[in-house]
Write a protein that holds these residues in place. Structure first.
Motif, PDB file in Angstrom:
ATOM      1  N   VAL A  88       0.851  -1.191   0.000  1.00 38.14           N
ATOM      2  CA  VAL A  88       0.000   0.000   0.000  1.00 38.14           C
ATOM      3  C   VAL A  88       0.886   1.239   0.000  1.00 38.14           C
ATOM      4  O   VAL A  88       1.759   1.385   0.851  1.00 38.14           O
ATOM      5  N   ALA A  89       0.650   2.112  -0.953  1.00 42.07           N
ATOM      6  CA  ALA A  89       1.387   3.370  -1.009  1.00 42.07           C
ATOM      7  C   ALA A  89       0.535   4.464  -0.386  1.00 42.07           C
ATOM      8  O   ALA A  89      -0.648   4.592  -0.688  1.00 42.07           O
ATOM      9  N   VAL A 117       2.629   8.268  -4.966  1.00 42.84           N
ATOM     10  CA  VAL A 117       1.488   7.355  -4.834  1.00 42.84           C
ATOM     11  C   VAL A 117       0.822   7.178  -6.202  1.00 42.84           C
ATOM     12  O   VAL A 117       0.544   6.062  -6.644  1.00 42.84           O
ATOM     13  N   ILE A 118       0.618   8.299  -6.883  1.00 41.42           N
ATOM     14  CA  ILE A 118      -0.002   8.245  -8.213  1.00 41.42           C
ATOM     15  C   ILE A 118       0.901   7.474  -9.185  1.00 41.42           C
ATOM     16  O   ILE A 118       0.450   6.557  -9.879  1.00 41.42           O
ATOM     17  N   ALA A 119       2.188   7.819  -9.181  1.00 43.72           N
ATOM     18  CA  ALA A 119       3.127   7.122 -10.069  1.00 43.72           C
ATOM     19  C   ALA A 119       3.182   5.631  -9.740  1.00 43.72           C
ATOM     20  O   ALA A 119       3.271   4.793 -10.633  1.00 43.72           O
ATOM     21  N   ARG A 145       3.827  -0.451  -9.387  1.00 46.16           N
ATOM     22  CA  ARG A 145       4.870  -0.800  -8.430  1.00 46.16           C
ATOM     23  C   ARG A 145       4.238  -1.120  -7.070  1.00 46.16           C
ATOM     24  O   ARG A 145       4.774  -1.878  -6.284  1.00 46.16           O
ATOM     25  N   PHE A 146       3.075  -0.516  -6.804  1.00 46.21           N
ATOM     26  CA  PHE A 146       2.335  -0.811  -5.578  1.00 46.21           C
ATOM     27  C   PHE A 146       0.960  -1.338  -5.959  1.00 46.21           C
ATOM     28  O   PHE A 146       0.446  -1.059  -7.031  1.00 46.21           O
ATOM     29  N   PHE A 156      -5.815   2.009  -7.510  1.00 46.20           N
ATOM     30  CA  PHE A 156      -5.210   0.722  -7.885  1.00 46.20           C
ATOM     31  C   PHE A 156      -4.591   0.872  -9.270  1.00 46.20           C
ATOM     32  O   PHE A 156      -5.048   1.689 -10.073  1.00 46.20           O
ATOM     33  N   PRO A 157      -3.622   0.030  -9.578  1.00 49.12           N
ATOM     34  CA  PRO A 157      -3.174  -0.014 -10.971  1.00 49.12           C
ATOM     35  C   PRO A 157      -4.347  -0.463 -11.840  1.00 49.12           C
ATOM     36  O   PRO A 157      -5.218  -1.206 -11.359  1.00 49.12           O
ATOM     37  N   GLN A 158      -4.365  -0.006 -13.069  1.00 50.91           N
ATOM     38  CA  GLN A 158      -5.486  -0.357 -13.946  1.00 50.91           C
ATOM     39  C   GLN A 158      -5.646  -1.866 -14.085  1.00 50.91           C
ATOM     40  O   GLN A 158      -4.672  -2.584 -14.240  1.00 50.91           O
TER      41      GLN A 158
END
Ligand code: ARG
Length: 279
Positions: free
Chosen positions: A55-56, A103-105, A111-112, A239-241
């Motif tokens: 979790v970021a 966090v966005i990146a 990566r997270f 979340f990542p897409q």
């Protein structure tokens, strides 16, 4: 010779005692201290990375996330919420703090696994990131010095220096709606508040819950909010897409809202329940 074998015998006897003692300690531990055993299992589980989701979060956004300097632990509404959601969804999480941009990146690069940082759901972000259902209604507001009679609302911002945190929705809002104000972006919002207190900028625009918290605690008597809520916003967990966690986290969120856990966490950090009552 004789002495040696005596010593050897003694060592053997002692080690037999020692082993017996260990054995019995172990079994009585098992019987008497299940809690200790359990926490050990959790710790071991955390080390095997397979079922632990990263979790970021951000380092400085009271009361959603901040570092408690006494305990060295991350704390806040988001931190309690993500832990409760993980429990409810039956997953383990490992929380890491970074800058908000990170966090966005971290979502865009996958990566997270999860991002929770009072992040506003925007159409633009939703092009590269998946969001949970909204979990908190927020919005933007303005802070000025307590004795400022000049700026009563956003209508008075032309020609003024307005500070905010870079990369946030406030920066976008100022760029789009107040091109005639002088935008002063900071990498951390506390720096923006300190610039305001010292008179080097005229106003700060940021998320209302954070502004109000700061105005009522650290900056008590020195700053005030003006002009009410400027733009309604909703926070979502990121979340990542294409993440498979979106559905289980949404389910868990529904459950926590229904069973009162969400309200308990809310009351802990905002002093009252979402409906304005206290328990
Ligand atoms: N809600 C705003 C945004 O999403 C600001 C969030 C800042 N969050 C933080 N943890 N610093 O742009």
């Amino acid at each position: 010779m004789k002495k040696k074998s005596f010593l050897l015998g003694l060592v053997l006897i002692l080690s037999a005692f020692f082993m017996a003692a260990c054995g019995s300690t172990q079994s009585s531990n098992e019987a008497e201290a299940p809690a200790a055993e359990k926490s050990e299992e959790v710790a071991e589980g955390n080390e095997s990375s397979e079922d632990v989701f990263s979790v970021a979060t951000d380092t400085n956004f009271v009361p959603f996330e901040s570092l408690n300097t006494e305990t060295g632990e991350m704390e806040g509404f988001d931190i309690d919420l993500i832990k409760a959601l993980a429990d409810e969804a039956g997953i383990k999480v490992d929380i890491e703090a970074m800058e908000f941009d990170g966090v966005i990146a971290g979502m865009q690069t996958a990566r997270f696994d999860i991002g929770i940082a009072g992040m506003t759901i925007t159409e633009e972000r939703a092009e590269t990131i998946d969001f949970s259902d909204p979990y908190y209604d927020a919005g933007l507001t303005l802070a000025v010095k307590a004795d400022n009679e000049d700026i009563k609302s956003e209508a008075d911002l032309a020609g003024k220096k307005v500070a905010t945190r870079s990369g946030t929705t406030s920066e976008t809002y100022l760029t789009e709606n107040h091109p005639d104000a002088e935008l002063v972006p900071f990498p951390g919002i506390v720096e923006a508040y300190l610039e305001l207190i010292s008179g080097r900028v005229d106003a700060v625009m940021y998320d209302a819950p954070n502004v109000m918290y700061y105005v009522n605690t650290d900056a008590k008597g020195q700053l005030k909010t003006v002009g009410g809520l400027l733009q309604g916003e909703q926070y979502g967990i990121a979340f990542p897409q294409g993440s498979e966690l979106v559905e289980p986290i949404n389910e868990a969120l529904k459950t926590l809202i229904e069973n009162g856990t969400y309200d308990d966490i809310y009351e802990k950090w905002f002093g009252e329940r979402p409906n304005g009552t206290t328990k």
